[in-house]
Write an enzyme that holds these catalytic residues in place. Structure first.
Site, short mmCIF file in Angstrom:
data_model
loop_
_atom_site.label_atom_id
_atom_site.label_comp_id
_atom_site.label_asym_id
_atom_site.label_seq_id
_atom_site.Cartn_x
_atom_site.Cartn_y
_atom_site.Cartn_z
CG HIS A 119 25.20 -114.16 38.28
ND1 HIS A 119 26.48 -114.65 38.28
CD2 HIS A 119 24.76 -114.27 36.99
CE1 HIS A 119 26.81 -115.04 37.04
NE2 HIS A 119 25.79 -114.80 36.25
CB THR A 188 35.21 -112.84 36.30
OG1 THR A 188 34.42 -113.93 35.76
CG2 THR A 188 35.60 -111.89 35.19
P1 OAD Z 1 35.33 -117.76 40.00
O1 OAD Z 1 35.51 -118.35 41.36
O2 OAD Z 1 34.99 -118.68 38.88
O3 OAD Z 1 36.65 -116.98 39.58
C1 OAD Z 1 37.27 -116.09 40.46
C2 OAD Z 1 38.46 -115.48 39.74
O4 OAD Z 1 39.00 -114.48 40.58
C3 OAD Z 1 39.59 -116.46 39.43
O5 OAD Z 1 39.94 -116.33 38.05
C4 OAD Z 1 40.74 -115.99 40.34
O6 OAD Z 1 42.02 -116.17 39.72
C5 OAD Z 1 40.42 -114.53 40.51
N1 OAD Z 1 40.93 -113.92 41.76
C6 OAD Z 1 41.13 -114.48 42.97
N2 OAD Z 1 41.55 -113.58 43.86
C7 OAD Z 1 41.62 -112.41 43.21
C8 OAD Z 1 41.97 -111.08 43.59
N3 OAD Z 1 42.34 -110.78 44.84
N4 OAD Z 1 41.93 -110.11 42.63
C9 OAD Z 1 41.55 -110.39 41.36
N5 OAD Z 1 41.20 -111.62 40.97
C10 OAD Z 1 41.23 -112.61 41.86
O7 OAD Z 1 34.25 -116.58 40.15
P2 OAD Z 1 33.38 -115.88 39.02
O8 OAD Z 1 34.14 -115.75 37.75
O9 OAD Z 1 32.81 -114.65 39.62
O10 OAD Z 1 27.35 -117.76 39.60
O11 OAD Z 1 32.23 -116.93 38.81
C11 OAD Z 1 31.17 -116.66 37.95
C12 OAD Z 1 29.89 -117.24 38.48
O12 OAD Z 1 30.05 -118.63 38.77
C13 OAD Z 1 29.44 -116.66 39.81
O13 OAD Z 1 28.73 -115.45 39.68
C14 OAD Z 1 28.57 -117.75 40.36
C15 OAD Z 1 29.41 -118.94 40.04
O14 OAD Z 1 28.74 -120.15 39.91
C16 OAD Z 1 26.19 -118.00 40.19
O15 OAD Z 1 26.10 -118.24 41.38
C17 OAD Z 1 25.03 -117.94 39.27
#
Ligand code: OAD
Length: 248
Positions: A119, A188
């Site tokens: 991204h 994620t």
């Molecule tokens: P999300 O905010 O959708 O998900 C974050 C995940 O991390 C959740 O499932 C939480 O349960 C988990 N989490 C939180 N704290 C944690 C920790 N300490 N250790 C492990 N896991 C933990 O974020 P992404 O999946 O990265 O895109 O989101 C994907 C994309 O959506 C991003 O890259 C962004 C966003 O819109 C763009 O900006 C294009």
């Protein structure tokens, strides 16, 4: 944290490993995630007003300033034990590929060498009209600043909603997911495609899929092993058990 014996054995013997990270891996560095209740960025802000080309055309100042705020947050953050453990993972397997959806550059600041950024990277800036990455521009009061080559608006070099993924990065990530023995998905929500498709490509090829996430995701039911812990706890613990199993 309990790590299943079977997983330890598979990790200790694995030759090719692919890891996909998301915002959760940087949560312990103080960088907010996107979708968590209360703290997620998309709980407080509307992506359609901040993270699409249309939003930028409509209100470039607002979008530039929102990213400037996030850039500052990232600049103040430091890699956490989860990022640092993944630097060790790179040395533990003959074939290793780290793929991230994060734009914060914390994997590279921790010391990971080979990182596919799906991204983009918030610390880079590019021209909105011509897509060319620029590293400096005139210090005027323009917000957003102007491209030194064409005079168009500058924008962060990240992938917005409604935009295409970077082709080469997506191809390399697909390849690494199709060919690994073990795929680890960390921090994620596994709902933003096409990044979310990567663990399923590995599953289809018969790879072992492991998820590290304190909360369930759509992948949880499909993965072979689930470690419902924070990345900063689980990833160093996995390094320790791999080393112990290999006698190093
Ligand atoms: P999300 O905010 O959708 O998900 C974050 C995940 O991390 C959740 O499932 C939480 O349960 C988990 N989490 C939180 N704290 C944690 C920790 N300490 N250790 C492990 N896991 C933990 O974020 P992404 O999946 O990265 O895109 O989101 C994907 C994309 O959506 C991003 O890259 C962004 C966003 O819109 C763009 O900006 C294009």
């Amino acid at each position: 944290m309990k790590i299943p014996e079977k997983l330890v054995a598979q990790l200790a013997a694995a030759k090719s490993v692919t890891v996909l990270t998301g915002a959760g891996v940087s949560a312990e560095s103080g960088v907010p995630t996107f979708r968590e209740a209360q703290t997620g960025l998309w709980e407080k802000f509307k992506p359609e007003e901040l993270a699409t080309p249309r939003a930028f055309r409509r209100n470039p100042k607002l979008v530039w300033e929102w990213y400037a705020w996030r850039r500052e947050l990232v600049a103040k953050a430091s890699p956490n034990p989860g990022h640092l453990a993944l630097v060790e993972w790179e040395q533990l397997f003959p074939q290793f590929q780290l793929i991230t959806q994060n734009v914060d550059g914390l994997h590279q600041r921790a010391g990971s060498k080979n990182v596919i950024e799906l991204h983009g990277n918030i610390t880079r800036t590019k021209c909105f009209d011509e897509n060319r990455v620029v590293s400096s521009w005139a210090d005027t009061s323009d917000v957003p600043p102007k491209c030194p080559h064409c005079g168009g608006w500058l924008r962060p070099d990240v992938v917005w909603f409604e935009e295409a993924m970077p082709e080469l990065e997506m191809e390399l990530a697909t390849q690494a997911s199709r060919t690994c023995e073990l795929f680890l998905s960390v921090g994620t929500s596994t709902i933003v495609y096409p990044a979310a498709s990567l663990p399923y490509l590995s599953l289809k090829q018969g790879a072992t899929v492991v998820e590290v996430n304190p909360s369930p995701t759509p992948l949880t039911n499909e993965a072979h092993f689930i470690l419902p812990s924070a990345a900063g706890t689980a990833l160093p613990a996995l390094v320790a058990v791999i080393k112990a199993a290999r006698g190093i």
